[in-house]
Design a protein around this motif. Structure first.
Motif, PDB file in Angstrom:
ATOM      1  N   ILE A  65      74.458  83.425  46.435  1.00  0.00           N
ATOM      2  CA  ILE A  65      73.025  83.619  46.184  1.00  0.00           C
ATOM      3  C   ILE A  65      72.518  82.604  45.158  1.00  0.00           C
ATOM      4  N   LEU A  66      73.275  82.398  44.086  1.00  0.00           N
ATOM      5  CA  LEU A  66      72.861  81.440  43.059  1.00  0.00           C
ATOM      6  C   LEU A  66      72.780  80.027  43.621  1.00  0.00           C
TER       7      LEU A  66
ATOM      8  N   LEU B 253      64.935  85.015  36.371  1.00  0.00           N
ATOM      9  CA  LEU B 253      65.748  85.940  37.165  1.00  0.00           C
ATOM     10  C   LEU B 253      66.551  86.872  36.274  1.00  0.00           C
ATOM     11  N   GLY B 254      67.017  86.350  35.131  1.00  0.00           N
ATOM     12  CA  GLY B 254      67.755  87.202  34.201  1.00  0.00           C
ATOM     13  C   GLY B 254      66.890  88.300  33.635  1.00  0.00           C
TER      14      GLY B 254
ATOM     15  N   PHE C 194      67.568  90.225  38.619  1.00  0.00           N
ATOM     16  CA  PHE C 194      67.604  90.005  40.063  1.00  0.00           C
ATOM     17  C   PHE C 194      69.022  90.156  40.610  1.00  0.00           C
ATOM     18  N   VAL C 195      69.975  89.550  39.929  1.00  0.00           N
ATOM     19  CA  VAL C 195      71.391  89.698  40.275  1.00  0.00           C
ATOM     20  C   VAL C 195      72.169  89.825  38.977  1.00  0.00           C
ATOM     21  N   ALA C 196      73.425  90.220  39.101  1.00  0.00           N
ATOM     22  CA  ALA C 196      74.296  90.327  37.931  1.00  0.00           C
ATOM     23  C   ALA C 196      75.375  89.254  38.048  1.00  0.00           C
ATOM     24  N   PRO C 197      75.092  88.047  37.559  1.00  0.00           N
ATOM     25  CA  PRO C 197      76.048  86.949  37.718  1.00  0.00           C
ATOM     26  C   PRO C 197      77.218  87.094  36.754  1.00  0.00           C
ATOM     27  N   PRO C 198      78.297  86.361  37.014  1.00  0.00           N
ATOM     28  CA  PRO C 198      79.403  86.361  36.047  1.00  0.00           C
ATOM     29  C   PRO C 198      78.956  85.713  34.747  1.00  0.00           C
TER      30      PRO C 198
ATOM     31  N   LEU D  44      71.909  77.528  35.993  1.00  0.00           N
ATOM     32  CA  LEU D  44      71.374  78.860  36.254  1.00  0.00           C
ATOM     33  C   LEU D  44      72.031  79.891  35.340  1.00  0.00           C
ATOM     34  N   LEU D  45      73.356  79.782  35.174  1.00  0.00           N
ATOM     35  CA  LEU D  45      74.069  80.733  34.321  1.00  0.00           C
ATOM     36  C   LEU D  45      73.636  80.613  32.867  1.00  0.00           C
ATOM     37  N   ILE D  46      73.287  79.401  32.416  1.00  0.00           N
ATOM     38  CA  ILE D  46      72.764  79.240  31.056  1.00  0.00           C
ATOM     39  C   ILE D  46      71.507  80.082  30.886  1.00  0.00           C
ATOM     40  N   GLY D  47      70.623  80.022  31.862  1.00  0.00           N
ATOM     41  CA  GLY D  47      69.401  80.821  31.792  1.00  0.00           C
ATOM     42  C   GLY D  47      69.673  82.308  31.756  1.00  0.00           C
ATOM     43  N   PHE D  48      70.677  82.757  32.490  1.00  0.00           N
ATOM     44  CA  PHE D  48      71.006  84.176  32.531  1.00  0.00           C
ATOM     45  C   PHE D  48      71.565  84.689  31.203  1.00  0.00           C
TER      46      PHE D  48
END
Length: 412
Positions: free
Chosen positions: A9-10, A39-40, A44-48, A286-290
């Motif tokens: 998804i990411l 998104l965080g 929206f999703v729960a990323p690692p 993207l993970l940085i933003g989350f």
């Protein structure tokens, strides 16, 4: 949802962002972080989580190798002394300057940054080194002049290794471990030099095998082994895996790609690594933003502004000091590049991950982590958004001939 499903998804989201920003002046990496923030906040999703293990095992070796593999050697030969100066003594000086500024400002304004000087050194070491992931991605997107891009990319490749080693020494000092100056210096040389030697060895072996082959798929596989194998081997031995991967990438790029690959193999390997860099960069930004915690950062916003400004001041002192020393050299950098080199020194995922991996019992750990994450976000967004305008203002992009520098590698 499984981790694999979340990553798919990411990746779809990052591809959509890449398409959406093609006709805008917003750098792709900045757009990814902003989308990650949005998104965080919406969950929206729960990323690692962007952990040290995930970054070091999956993201960092591939991104470091790709940047080193594609380094422009013609331009690098003109700037290597400046790059090493910024990456080694520059990181040490920036650590001390940041620590002093943060402590002085904290005491002057009664802020939480009035921390123990030893903890301030840890904080300075976390943010002293520029991030190769952020720097390389941004400057390739902006199509910077070859010499300028080579300086900032090679500096960021080298100083991550020195920054990680320096952080471990500052952390030992802050926690009271017996570390004298002579011992710390010897350990620094051992960790950085050992990593460079392992990288050179792995890179040379792979390059020599490549020169005896003309099988694009096998050569791609060998470069993957060089990227991740050199990192794992160096970390297992106890030296710098970051520097090992960087040197292996440079060795494979020079001895393997430039001197040993056929045109077909070169095109295949370069295309493969460009795609890998795009995919890994997309996910990591993207993970940085989350990772952004708006509630926590709003509670320390005065300290965050002070820390960000201290980082920029320290960077400015190092860069303009270097330019002053170069004035009488045979091949000085253009003075008007100074502001670009200052603002082009972005901080990124590595600083965040190193902060998150600090010992749980470290005094003021939560403050240090929050400020590091906040400075990284400000660095990517504020500096990243400023760079396109600054590049045009200094005529470093587009009509680069106005300052006597080529815009592409062929002209260098």
């Amino acid at each position: 949802m499984t981790t694999a499903g979340v990553l798919v998804i990411l990746y779809c989201i990052s591809t959509a962002v890449a398409i959406a920003v093609r006709r805008t002046r917003v750098p792709y990496t900045v757009a990814l972080v902003i989308v990650g923030l949005a998104l965080g906040s919406m969950r929206f999703v729960a990323p690692p989580h962007l952990t040290r293990e995930l970054l070091f095992t999956f993201f960092l070796p591939g991104l470091l190798f790709e940047a080193a593999f594609h380094l422009d050697w013609t331009a690098f030969r003109r700037v290597w002394r400046s790059a090493v100066g910024l990456a080694v003594p520059g990181v040490v000086v920036a650590t001390v300057v940041m620590a002093v500024l943060v402590v002085v400002a904290g005491r002057a304004f009664g802020l939480a940054t009035d921390m123990d000087p030893r903890l301030a050194l840890v904080f300075g070491a976390l943010l002293a080194a520029t991030d190769p992931v952020a720097v390389t991605a941004l400057f390739r997107e902006l199509k910077a002049p070859a010499r300028l891009a080579a300086l900032l990319e090679s500096e960021s490749l080298f100083n991550d290794g020195t920054g990680i080693v320096l952080l471990s020494l500052m952390l030992a000092y802050a926690t009271g471990a017996p570390t004298g100056l002579a011992t710390a210096s010897a350990e620094f040389v051992l960790l950085t030099g050992g990593g460079a030697l392992i990288g050179a060895g792995v890179g040379w072996v792979v390059a020599m095998v490549i020169r005896r082959l003309d099988e694009p798929m096998i050569e791609i596989g060998l470069t993957v082994i060089a990227a991740y194998g050199s990192f794992v081997l160096a970390e297992r031995v106890g030296v710098s895996g970051v520097l090992a991967t960087v040197v292996a990438g440079m060795m494979c790029g020079r001895q393997g790609r430039d001197l040993g690959m056929s045109p077909l193999s070169r095109a295949a390997v370069q295309t493969f690594w460009e795609y890998v860099a795009f995919a890994l960069n997309s996910i990591v930004f993207l993970l940085i933003g989350f990772e952004f915690d708006s509630v926590r950062l709003r509670s320390v916003w005065p300290e965050l502004i002070v820390a960000f400004l201290a980082m920029l001041v320290a960077r400015g002192l190092i860069v303009f000091g270097m330019l002053a020393l170069q004035r009488r050299s045979a091949d000085p950098l253009p003075r008007r590049w100074g502001s670009i080199v200052v603002l082009g020194g972005l901080r990124g995922a590595l600083s965040m991950v190193l902060a998150l991996s600090l010992p749980p019992d470290l005094p003021q750990r939560d403050l240090i982590v929050s400020l590091t994450v906040g400075v990284v976000l400000l660095s990517i967004i504020v500096q990243g958004m400023t760079m396109p305008f600054l590049m045009r203002w200094t005529q470093a992009a587009g009509r680069a001939g106005a300052i006597g520098e080529p815009t592409d590698d062929s002209a260098s």
